[in-house]
Design a protein around this motif. Structure first.
Motif, PDB file in Angstrom:
ATOM      1  N   ALA A   1       0.810  -1.226   0.000  1.00 49.80           N
ATOM      2  CA  ALA A   1       0.000   0.000   0.000  1.00 49.80           C
ATOM      3  C   ALA A   1       0.841   1.272   0.000  1.00 49.80           C
ATOM      4  CB  ALA A   1      -0.917   0.007   1.222  1.00 49.80           C
ATOM      5  N   ILE A   2       2.125   1.106   0.330  1.00 50.99           N
ATOM      6  CA  ILE A   2       2.964   2.300   0.432  1.00 50.99           C
ATOM      7  C   ILE A   2       3.030   3.020  -0.911  1.00 50.99           C
ATOM      8  CG2 ILE A   2       5.330   3.118   0.742  1.00 50.99           C
ATOM      9  CD1 ILE A   2       5.730   1.087   2.855  1.00 50.99           C
ATOM     10  N   GLY A   3       2.779   4.299  -0.863  1.00 52.30           N
ATOM     11  CA  GLY A   3       2.903   5.109  -2.070  1.00 52.30           C
ATOM     12  C   GLY A   3       1.770   4.930  -3.061  1.00 52.30           C
ATOM     13  N   GLN A   4       0.702   4.255  -2.651  1.00 52.17           N
ATOM     14  CA  GLN A   4      -0.388   4.018  -3.595  1.00 52.17           C
ATOM     15  C   GLN A   4      -1.548   5.006  -3.414  1.00 52.17           C
ATOM     16  OE1 GLN A   4       0.024   1.807  -6.118  1.00 52.17           O
ATOM     17  NE2 GLN A   4       2.025   1.664  -5.163  1.00 52.17           N
ATOM     18  N   ALA A   5      -1.490   5.854  -2.393  1.00 52.71           N
ATOM     19  CA  ALA A   5      -2.592   6.796  -2.161  1.00 52.71           C
ATOM     20  C   ALA A   5      -2.654   7.833  -3.277  1.00 52.71           C
ATOM     21  CB  ALA A   5      -2.406   7.489  -0.819  1.00 52.71           C
TER      22      ALA A   5
ATOM     23  N   ASN B   1       1.399   7.623   3.377  1.00 53.68           N
ATOM     24  CA  ASN B   1       0.598   7.762   2.162  1.00 53.68           C
ATOM     25  C   ASN B   1      -0.004   9.161   2.038  1.00 53.68           C
ATOM     26  OD1 ASN B   1       0.924   5.429   0.716  1.00 53.68           O
ATOM     27  ND2 ASN B   1      -0.636   4.318   1.858  1.00 53.68           N
TER      28      ASN B   1
ATOM     29  N   LEU C   1      10.255   9.507  -1.544  1.00 59.73           N
ATOM     30  CA  LEU C   1       9.751   8.491  -0.617  1.00 59.73           C
ATOM     31  C   LEU C   1      10.774   7.369  -0.466  1.00 59.73           C
ATOM     32  CD1 LEU C   1       7.498   7.298   1.130  1.00 59.73           C
ATOM     33  CD2 LEU C   1       6.471   6.337  -0.930  1.00 59.73           C
TER      34      LEU C   1
END
Lengths: 109, 607
Positions: A13-17, B503, B592
Motif C-alpha cells: 500500500a505504500i505510495g499508492q494513495a 501515504n 519516498l
C-alpha cells in the motif's frame, strides 16, 4: 519504524494513495499567479516602452481587451489586468481541482 | 437430562433464532438437545411480545434473506402463515415526512425549491472542497452527498442509534454499510426503479417483504412447539449459572430456574448464544485472566420499546418511521397494524412501538414505565402522529444487549477470547451475542445450522459465515477473528497508522484525472475565446488567435473552428496534465524511496 513494522499488505500500500486537490487552495494559488503574471507582463512592457517602428506599447498583449473589457497596456490597465488575471486564474484553479476530484472519485468507484 | 436415548448430549444456551435453529436442526438429525432460555418467552430480540392481545415486534423484523436455505427453512416452518406485506417507511425531519426511499417530487415539495438549491450547492461544494481525509463517518458521507444531506438524513439518526457522534465513527463502517448507495443509484432508483433488480438492488429499498401473521415471534413459538413435539424440551426462565469444563472439553451446565432451584446437565456439546461476556464469567474453572478481562471489556448497545395502544383505527400508513429530528429522543416508530393486521385484537384501535436506543443503566433505561409512557405520548404528539388523549394503554419492553458494539480494541478482545474458546472444540459459539457480531436473523441462523452440522461431523467455520456475498469477498482481505460480519456496527475512529501517514504525505496525482481536468479546461478556454471573438465580430476579429492554427491543424476563428479548437485544446491539455502528474509522481517516489532507505526500511526501489 523499521521493515518489521510492515505487513505484506501494508508494504504493497505504500505510495499508492491518490492525492485530492483542494479547490480553495488551487483557486487562491492560480488567482495570485494569474493576477501577478498579467500585472508584471503589462508593467514590463510599459517600462520597456515602444519597440521597433511601433508607436504603441504592447499591441499584441492589448488584444486581451477582447476578453477583459477595460484592459489596456497602460498603468491603469495593469491594475485592471491584475484583477482579471486573478479572477480568471482563480476560476481556472477551482475548475481544475473540481474536475480532477470528480474524475478521481469516479475512477475509484 | 436423559442421555441414554441420544447419541450426543447437547445443551443449547439461548432460545433465540440461533439457539432454536440449532435445536431443530439437531433434532431432525436424531439428536435430542435441551434448550435453556433465561427469558419468559422464546425468540430473543426476534420475539413478539403479547400485551393484552396486542403483539409488539421488538425492532421490526422483515423476513428477507439472500440465503436460499434460510428462506426455505422459514417457508417450511410457517408457509401458510406468511403474509407478503408492502413496505412503506418514511423519514421524519423538521416537521416533514420524506418518503424512504426518497422520491423526487415528494422530496422537492418537502424541502422547497430554495432548500433543494442549497442541497445542490452543498453537494457541489463537497465535490469542490472535499475533506482531504475520510477518517470518520461525517467526512465520508459529506464528501459523497454534501453537508446538508448528511445533516438531514444521516447525522441525527446514526447518533441516536449508536450513541456516538458521527465524527467518532470510523469511515470504514460507512464505506461498507452505505457503499451500495450513492447519489447516482439513489437517483436511478427514484427515476427508474425497475432498472435496479435482483442482487444489484439496494437492500433497504426493497418494497415488499414476508412477515409472519402474528409477528416474528410466531416463527420461534412454532419452532418451540415442534421441538416439544419431538421430545426436545425448551426450558424458559432458566439462567445458566456454571459451564463445567474438564481440560479442553465442556462437560456440563448448571442452570437455575425461576424458583432458584439448581440443576446440572451433563453434555457432550454446548451451543452458546449467550453474550460472550457472560459466558466467560460462568466458566468453571475460570478462563485465563487476559481472556476474562477481554470479555469484560466488550460493550453493548441496549434498546427499549414504549408500546402505546391508541383508540383510533388508523394513524399513519407506514410500517415504520425513522425519526431524524434532534428535538425528540425516539429513534424509530413502528406501526404494528401495518406490519400485520393480526397484531391488533381490536380493529377500532392501533398500537405503535416507540424505539429508544439506550445504554443499560442510563437515564432512560432506569426511568419507570409510567414516565417512559408519558415521554412516548408527549414525543409522538409533538411529531403530530397521534392525539395523546386517545392513548388508552401503554407498556415498556426493555431489551438489554440488543446490539454488540465494535469499539476501539474490540477485535483484539475477540481475538483474545477466541484464543481461549477455540481450544474447547465442543463449545460452539453462535448467534448475535454468542459471537458478538451484529448478525441479522438469517445470519444467526446460518451460524446455528453450521454448528449443528459440525456436531454431526462437518467442519464449518462458524465465524466465517457471511450472508451477503459482497461482504464475504471483503472478509478475505482481512481475515482476523470476527472480521466478517462487522459491516453493520460502527467502529470508532482509530489513530492513523505509519503507512497512512506516509501515504498522506506522499500521495500521488492521478495522471488520467489531471489530464482529464486540464484537457476539459483548455478545451473550454479555446472554445470560449473563439466564440467570444465571433460574437464580438469586426473586420480582423481573431486574426491573432487564428495563429493557433499553426499548432492545431484545421483550427480557425469560425464556429466550426471553435469545435476543432476545443478538441485540440482537450488533447493538448490532457497530454500536458498527464505528463505533469507523472513527473510529480516520479519525483515523489524518489523522495519516498530516499526516506524509506534512510529509515532502513527499504533496500531496493519501491515496488
Amino acid at each position: 519504524m523499521n521493515k518489521e513494522h510492515f505487513s505484506e499488505d501494508e508494504w504493497k500500500a505504500i505510495g499508492q494513495a491518490i492525492a485530492r486537490l483542494r479547490a480553495s487552495v488551487m483557486a487562491v494559488t492560480f488567482g495570485i499567479v494569474g493576477g501577478l503574471m498579467l500585472f508584471v507582463a503589462t508593467t514590463w512592457l510599459l517600462i520597456l516602452g515602444p519597440t521597433g517602428d511601433s508607436e504603441h506599447v504592447g499591441p499584441t498583449l492589448g488584444l486581451l481587451a477582447n476578453f477583459f473589457p477595460g484592459y489596456s497596456v497602460s498603468w491603469s490597465g495593469a491594475v485592471v489586468g491584475l484583477f482579471y488575471g486573478a479572477l480568471s486564474g482563480a476560476v481556472s484553479g477551482f475548475v481544475l481541482a473540481f474536475v480532477y476530484n470528480l474524475i478521481v472519485v469516479f475512477r475509484k468507484r | 437430562m436423559n442421555s441414554t436415548d441420544s447419541k450426543v448430549r447437547c445443551v443449547i444456551i439461548g432460545g433465540g433464532p440461533a439457539g432454536l435453529t440449532a435445536a431443530l436442526e439437531l433434532s431432525r438429525a436424531g439428536v435430542e438437545p435441551i434448550v435453556f432460555e433465561m427469558d419468559k418467552q422464546v425468540g430473543g430480540i426476534s420475539r413478539t411480545v403479547d400485551y393484552k392481545g396486542y403483539r409488539f415486534d421488538i425492532g421490526g423484523h422483515r423476513f428477507f434473506t439472500k440465503v436460499d436455505r434460510v428462506h426455505s427453512w422459514w417457508m417450511d416452518i410457517l408457509s401458510d402463515e406468511f403474509l407478503v406485506r408492502p413496505r412503506l417507511s418514511r423519514i421524519y425531519y423538521q416537521g416533514k415526512f420524506f418518503d424512504y426511499p426518497l422520491k423526487p417530487k415528494n422530496a422537492l415539495l418537502n424541502v422547497g425549491l430554495m432548500e433543494a438549491i442549497l442541497v445542490g450547492l452543498s453537494y457541489l461544494k463537497a465535490q469542490a472542497f472535499p475533506y482531504r481525509e475520510e477518517k470518520n463517518l461525517e467526512q465520508w458521507v459529506t464528501n459523497r452527498f454534501g453537508k446538508r444531506l448528511f445533516t438531514m438524513f444521516f447525522k441525527t439518526y446514526t447518533e441516536k442509534v449508536w450513541g456516538m457522534k458521527c465524527t467518532e465513527i470510523g469511515a470504514d463502517w460507512a464505506a461498507q454499510r452505505i457503499k451500495n448507495l450513492n447519489l447516482g443509484k439513489a437517483a436511478l432508483s427514484m427515476l427508474a426503479p425497475k432498472l435496479l433488480t435482483g442482487k444489484n438492488q439496494i437492500t433497504t429499498l426493497i418494497e415488499e417483504f414476508y412477515y409472519p401473521r402474528l409477528g416474528p415471534g410466531q416463527m420461534w413459538e412454532r419452532v418451540t412447539d415442534m421441538l416439544e413435539e419431538r421430545g426436545c424440551p425448551v426450558r424458559l426462565e432458566h439462567r445458566v449459572k456454571t459451564i463445567h469444563r474438564d481440560g479442553e472439553q465442556v462437560i456440563g451446565v448448571t442452570v437455575v430456574d425461576g424458583d432458584g432451584n439448581e440443576e446440572r446437565f451433563d453434555a457432550d456439546h454446548v451451543i452458546s448464544t449467550m453474550p460472550i461476556k457472560d459466558l466467560l464469567n460462568v466458566m468453571d474453572p475460570a478462563p485465563p485472566v487476559d481472556a476474562l478481562e477481554a470479555a469484560n471489556r466488550l460493550r453493548y448497545r441496549d434498546f427499549l420499546t414504549v408500546g402505546l395502544v391508541i383508540d383510533s383505527p388508523e394513524l399513519f400508513p407506514d410500517n415504520w418511521i425513522y425519526i431524524h429530528s434532534p428535538d425528540v429522543k425516539v429513534g424509530r416508530i413502528q406501526n404494528f397494524g401495518n406490519w400485520s393486521p393480526y397484531m391488533i385484537p381490536d380493529k377500532s384501535t392501533s398500537c405503535i412501538g416507540l424505539e429508544y436506543f439506550v445504554q443499560e443503566g442510563d437515564e432512560l433505561w432506569t426511568a419507570d414505565d409510567e414516565a417512559l409512557i408519558e415521554l412516548g405520548k408527549k414525543e409522538t404528539a409533538k411529531l403530530g402522529l397521534i392525539d395523546p388523549d386517545k392513548v388508552i394503554d401503554g407498556v415498556v419492553i426493555r431489551m438489554p444487549k440488543a446490539y454488540p458494539v465494535y469499539d476501539h480494541g474490540y477485535k483484539e478482545n475477540i481475538d483474545s477470547i477466541r484464543g481461549y474458546t477455540d481450544k474447547i472444540p465442543n463449545l460452539h459459539l453462535i448467534g448475535r451475542n454468542g459471537q458478538h457480531r451484529y448478525n441479522n436473523q438469517d445470519h444467526s441462523m446460518v451460524t446455528a445450522m453450521y454448528a449443528a452440522e459440525n456436531i454431526l461431523g462437518a467442519n464449518h467455520d462458524v465465524w466465517d459465515v457471511n450472508v451477503e456475498e459482497e461482504y464475504h469477498e471483503e472478509a478475505h482481505a482481512e481475515k482476523g477473528h470476527g472480521a466478517s460480519g462487522e459491516r453493520l456496527v460502527p467502529q470508532r475512529v482509530r489513530e492513523a497508522s505509519p503507512i497512512e501517514i506516509l501515504n498522506d504525505a506522499f500521495a500521488k496525482y492521478d495522471p488520467v484525472a489531471l489530464g482529464g481536468a486540464l484537457g476539459t479546461m483548455l478545451g473550454f478556454v479555446v472554445f470560449l475565446a473563439t466564440a467570444g471573438l465571433l460574437l464580438k465580430g469586426g473586420e480582423d476579429a481573431g486574426a491573432t488567435l487564428a495563429l493557433l492554427g499553426n499548432y492545431f491543424p484545421g483550427y480557425n476563428v469560425t464556429w466550426a473552428g471553435s469545435l476543432v479548437g476545443a478538441l485540440w485544446g482537450s488533447i493538448f491539455g490532457y497530454i500536458i496534465g498527464f505528463v505533469i502528474a507523472v513527473g510529480i509522481n516520479v519525483t515523489v517516489s524518489i523522495h519516498l524511496g530516499k526516506l524509506l532507505r534512510r529509515l532502513g526500511v527499504l533496500d531496493g526501489p519501491i515496488g
